[in-house]
Design an enzyme around this catalytic site. Structure first.
Site, mmCIF file in Angstrom:
data_model
loop_
_atom_site.group_PDB
_atom_site.id
_atom_site.type_symbol
_atom_site.label_atom_id
_atom_site.label_comp_id
_atom_site.label_asym_id
_atom_site.label_seq_id
_atom_site.Cartn_x
_atom_site.Cartn_y
_atom_site.Cartn_z
ATOM 1 N N CYS A 17 14.219 11.298 -0.476
ATOM 2 C CA CYS A 17 14.043 10.967 -1.769
ATOM 3 C C CYS A 17 15.284 10.914 -2.656
ATOM 4 O O CYS A 17 16.039 11.740 -3.164
ATOM 5 C CB CYS A 17 12.905 11.937 -2.235
ATOM 6 S SG CYS A 17 12.341 12.095 -3.991
ATOM 7 N N CYS B 296 14.980 12.872 -5.890
ATOM 8 C CA CYS B 296 15.213 14.291 -5.618
ATOM 9 C C CYS B 296 16.694 14.636 -5.431
ATOM 10 O O CYS B 296 17.287 15.642 -5.947
ATOM 11 C CB CYS B 296 14.616 14.511 -4.301
ATOM 12 S SG CYS B 296 12.550 14.469 -4.203
#
Length: 104
Positions: A28, A31
């Site tokens: 991600c 992230c």
């Protein structure tokens, strides 16, 4: 230091005091962008609270339990109860202010 959580140690970790949990995954992008902020918060609040990460791909049980649909999702726990939930990339200043509020 940021604590790497697993499903098995999750409840025990968030049950006492203030704990910030970053629900994330290695693939991600946002992230990965959030990670340095999480590291910084762990340093800033060392000794006052726990800062932890939970890889939702490796630990599906807690992700399902807390209804994580988008990552990153940050949840602030106080003595085992969710007191804040933020979805998406969060600025450090906002997180610091929220943490200070709950530490007071």
């Amino acid at each position: 230091m940021v604590l790497e959580l697993t499903d098995q140690m999750f409840e025990e970790t968030v049950s006492e005091g203030l704990t910030l949990v970053d629900f994330w995954a290695p693939w991600c992008g946002p992230c990965r962008m959030q990670a340095p902020v999480i590291e910084s918060l762990a340093e800033t609040f060392e000794g006052k609270m726990t800062v932890a990460k939970l890889d939702v791909d490796e630990n599906k049980e807690q992700a399902v339990k807390y209804g994580i649909m988008s990552i990153p999702t940050l949840m602030l726990f106080k003595d085992g109860e969710v007191v804040e939930k933020m979805i998406g990339l969060q600025p450090e200043e906002k997180l610091e202010a929220l943490i200070e509020e709950h530490l007071a």
